[in-house]
Design a protein around this motif. Sequence first.
Motif, PDB file in Angstrom:
ATOM      1  N   UNK A 144       0.812  -1.225   0.000  1.00  0.00           N
ATOM      2  CA  UNK A 144       0.000   0.000   0.000  1.00  0.00           C
ATOM      3  C   UNK A 144       0.846   1.277   0.000  1.00  0.00           C
ATOM      4  N   UNK A 145       0.289   2.309  -0.619  1.00  0.00           N
ATOM      5  CA  UNK A 145       0.860   3.643  -0.630  1.00  0.00           C
ATOM      6  C   UNK A 145      -0.041   4.543   0.199  1.00  0.00           C
ATOM      7  N   UNK A 146       0.503   5.654   0.676  1.00  0.00           N
ATOM      8  CA  UNK A 146      -0.276   6.612   1.459  1.00  0.00           C
ATOM      9  C   UNK A 146      -0.482   7.876   0.635  1.00  0.00           C
ATOM     10  N   UNK A 149       9.851   2.903   0.730  1.00  0.00           N
ATOM     11  CA  UNK A 149      10.976   2.502  -0.112  1.00  0.00           C
ATOM     12  C   UNK A 149      11.041   3.275  -1.429  1.00  0.00           C
ATOM     13  N   UNK A 150       9.897   3.696  -1.966  1.00  0.00           N
ATOM     14  CA  UNK A 150       9.862   4.285  -3.312  1.00  0.00           C
ATOM     15  C   UNK A 150       9.783   5.807  -3.313  1.00  0.00           C
TER      16      UNK A 150
END
Length: 148
Positions: free
Chosen positions: A99-101, A117-118
């Motif tokens: 998941x991303x925020x 990480x990205x």
Amino acid sequence: MEFMHWMDSFGPNNRRYFAVLGRGPSRPLPSSEKPHTLIEMDEFRNDAYEKAKIYKERTKAWHDKQMSRKEFKPGQQVLLYNSRLHLFLGKLKSRWSGPFTVVRVFPYGVVEVTHDAKGTFKVNGQRLKPYINGGFDQKKTTILLNSP
């Protein structure tokens, strides 16, 4: 073999053209009919243009209606669709990463997301879907099947 009329080989658009002319491609028009025919052809072209415009508007309206409207809020967790995975084989490989925020939501569907990480980057909102956190039981259960 079934008999085929010579105009059938030209397709539906050319058949309409010859219907307006009243003649086939091998018989030229007399000079007295040419200006009248050119006016008819111009009207025919304008009608085709208008019908194509109406078709395009209806198709766009249908396409816009089919698009799902997604609204994201800062702090919400989302999954990102990875379209590049179409190139690799793997039936069971998920094309959703995350998941991303969500950090910020811009107008016209642009969403800024972050990942440990990205880093932080902007993506199209159509490539995102809400992440539902933990809708399953994480305890391991073993069921033994005894043969009769």
